[in-house]
Design an enzyme around this catalytic site. Sequence first.
Site, PDB file in Angstrom:
ATOM      1  N   SER A 255      13.789   5.203   7.943  1.00 38.79           N
ATOM      2  CA  SER A 255      12.477   4.949   8.538  1.00 38.79           C
ATOM      3  C   SER A 255      12.218   3.475   8.769  1.00 38.79           C
ATOM      4  O   SER A 255      12.989   2.612   8.369  1.00 38.79           O
ATOM      5  CB  SER A 255      11.376   5.539   7.654  1.00 38.79           C
ATOM      6  OG  SER A 255      11.168   4.686   6.563  1.00 38.79           O
ATOM      7  N   GLY A 256      11.089   3.220   9.423  1.00 35.33           N
ATOM      8  CA  GLY A 256      10.697   1.862   9.772  1.00 35.33           C
ATOM      9  C   GLY A 256       9.806   1.221   8.728  1.00 35.33           C
ATOM     10  O   GLY A 256       9.353   0.088   8.905  1.00 35.33           O
ATOM     11  N   ASP A 257       9.516   1.950   7.649  1.00 35.99           N
ATOM     12  CA  ASP A 257       8.700   1.365   6.579  1.00 35.99           C
ATOM     13  C   ASP A 257       9.221   1.923   5.257  1.00 35.99           C
ATOM     14  O   ASP A 257      10.304   2.518   5.224  1.00 35.99           O
ATOM     15  CB  ASP A 257       7.208   1.659   6.833  1.00 35.99           C
ATOM     16  CG  ASP A 257       6.304   0.558   6.269  1.00 35.99           C
ATOM     17  OD1 ASP A 257       6.588   0.082   5.153  1.00 35.99           O
ATOM     18  OD2 ASP A 257       5.320   0.185   6.937  1.00 35.99           O
ATOM     19  N   ASP A 258       8.478   1.749   4.165  1.00 28.41           N
ATOM     20  CA  ASP A 258       8.977   2.165   2.861  1.00 28.41           C
ATOM     21  C   ASP A 258       9.358   3.656   2.856  1.00 28.41           C
ATOM     22  O   ASP A 258       8.596   4.490   3.352  1.00 28.41           O
ATOM     23  CB  ASP A 258       7.910   1.911   1.794  1.00 28.41           C
ATOM     24  CG  ASP A 258       7.483   0.442   1.760  1.00 28.41           C
ATOM     25  OD1 ASP A 258       8.361  -0.437   1.901  1.00 28.41           O
ATOM     26  OD2 ASP A 258       6.273   0.176   1.609  1.00 28.41           O
TER      27      ASP A 258
END
Length: 475
Positions: A255-258
């Site tokens: 993913s693009g975040d945590d």
Amino acid sequence: MKPHNSYVTVIISSVLILGWLEMRVAECRVASYADKFDYPAINCRKHSAVLTDFGGVGDGKTSNTKVFEAAISNLSHYASDGGAQLVVPPGKWLTGSFNLTSHFTLFLHKDAVILASQDESEWPSLPVLPSYGKGRDAPDGRFSSLIFGTNLTDVVITGYNGTIDGQGAYWWQKFHKGELKLTRPYMIEVMYSDQIQISNLTLVNSPSWFVHPIYSSNIIIQGLTILAPVDSPNTDGIDPDSCTNTRIEDCYIVSGDDCIAVKSGWDEYGIKFGMPTQRLIIRRLTCISPDSAMIALGSEMSGGIQDVRAEDNIAINTQSAVRIKTAAGRGAYVKDIFVRGMSLDTMKYVFWMTGDYGSHPDPGFDPKALPNITGINYRDVRADNVTYSAKLGGISGDPFTGICISNVTIGLTEKPKDLQWNCTDVEGVTSNVTPKACDLLPEKEQKFDCPFPDDKLPIESVQMKTCSLTTVSFF
Ligand SMILES: *[C@@H]1O[C@H](CO)[C@@H](O)[C@H](O)[C@H]1NC(C)=O
Ligand SMILES: *[C@@H]1O[C@H](CO)[C@@H](O)[C@H](O)[C@H]1NC(C)=O
Ligand SMILES: *[C@@H]1O[C@H](CO)[C@@H](O)[C@H](O)[C@H]1NC(C)=O
Ligand SMILES: *[C@@H]1O[C@H](CO)[C@@H](O)[C@H](O)[C@H]1NC(C)=O
Ligand SMILES: *[C@@H]1O[C@H](CO)[C@@H](O)[C@H](O)[C@H]1NC(C)=O
Ligand SMILES: *[C@@H]1O[C@H](CO)[C@@H](O)[C@H](O)[C@H]1NC(C)=O
Ligand SMILES: *[C@@H]1O[C@H](CO)[C@@H](O)[C@H](O)[C@H]1NC(C)=O
Ligand SMILES: *[C@@H]1O[C@H](CO)[C@@H](O)[C@H](O)[C@H]1NC(C)=O
Ligand SMILES: *[C@@H]1O[C@H](CO)[C@@H](O)[C@H](O)[C@H]1NC(C)=O
């Protein structure tokens, strides 16, 4: 939207089904869909229906929002009579946001794809979350999540790895252009609920966070494959938020975040709401997120985070492993965090604590509300191709204490930084750590292992039942 007369419950015997299937061979006219499944769930259901019974059209173009609403509204009447399950059959089922009900299972066939609508009129608005006070993308209001539930008991969202596609590109573009008037929808959100299972699904391209249980308890999340471009904005994988007794296991997240962000509300709003995330298990996760953490604690942690047990997790090409994010103004605490067994490859930081994260909802926060970060334990870590071993920055006058790190071997990149352990305002100890830690975390002469609890949390003893599901749809 009147349901067809084909509504069938599992009372139909398999003898009848077999007879019917033979008939189907002879006479191809009859049914669009028939199937039999076994699947694990916290509770099985007495009644079942197929989306097509309520007029669903799986062509990827026709909106099924009203169909999902009608189906779930109909099935909600069976809550006190053994519950009901709704099968999403093979096809592409376009829909806007819809609400779940109690004692209910949403089951996705392996070739079922729920496609999120990009028509904003299909997304009702909700007030901002009380523990946040403000929306993350826009201060006032937020879009309801694609699959939403509030004040529910006993809900299962599962399948044979069927897909939910958030078609997030539309929302990411609006976010980048600053065109959002409400905060983006999440893919799955349950609020004020108890006994929730979300399992065996592939979730792709959420508009924002993927899975968001909030103000809820007794949650099992397992076997999810979560995929979003690594540059997509705020596509957190799973965000347990003010939740008690949560078990997250066997998930694969890019993913693009945590990959996982543990939260509990934002500054003065979260402090006032005062609902912690506690008794959380995270195990056998595989994470890829080049600009974010495998597991973040915060940054919104103003209701407190306590008793997190992370075990046997893997990160590859990820910015950091477990990151604590907080700031003056957040208040509350992050304490009793236990991490055992991490296998890490290609990381900027192995250990990262950030005491000056900033990011406040409004100027009304109290800068004297200092978070208490204490009892943070890491052991049995192997990492390769690392740029910085650790960046541990506490808060001046509010050091992060009780840090324990043991049995850690970190292999560095070809061009590692000179200062491998950059520590300020932290206190603790280390044992058997390479490269050697900073002076604020002295190595003890006598070798030891950092603690990890021996007891089991109640959510670990929840057993899954094997549920059978027989469905026939004639339309
Ligand atoms: C649900 O739909 C079925 C099939 O049309 C119908 O027979 C039944 O009465 C409905 N139940 C409720 C409670 O609306
Ligand atoms: C879904 O639930 C929300 C929150 O309770 C409510 O505002 C909304 O009207 C519900 N939508 C439908 C279609 O019932
Ligand atoms: C849901 O539960 C919360 C917390 O118990 C309560 O404040 C709220 O009124 C409930 N909402 C509904 C629609 O029952
Ligand atoms: C589920 O589907 C995803 C995406 O197609 C795939 O990568 C994954 O291996 C599948 N998982 C299982 C358990 O079949
Ligand atoms: C669901 O996933 C679990 C692993 O999380 C696996 O053990 C189980 O066999 C899967 N079940 C189905 C029906 O795919
Ligand atoms: C932080 O929490 C610990 C453990 O609960 C407690 O002993 C300590 O007094 C607290 N520190 C502050 C500054 O509140
Ligand atoms: C040290 O950690 C490794 C995993 O990195 C593990 O295999 C090993 O058993 C641990 N050693 C001890 C003494 O616990
Ligand atoms: C090691 O990490 C660097 C980034 O620091 C990356 O460019 C490189 O591909 C990685 N090497 C391997 C063998 O994974
Ligand atoms: C160490 O961390 C501090 C605080 O974040 C930063 O100002 C400093 O530049 C860092 N030092 C090095 C050598 O990276």
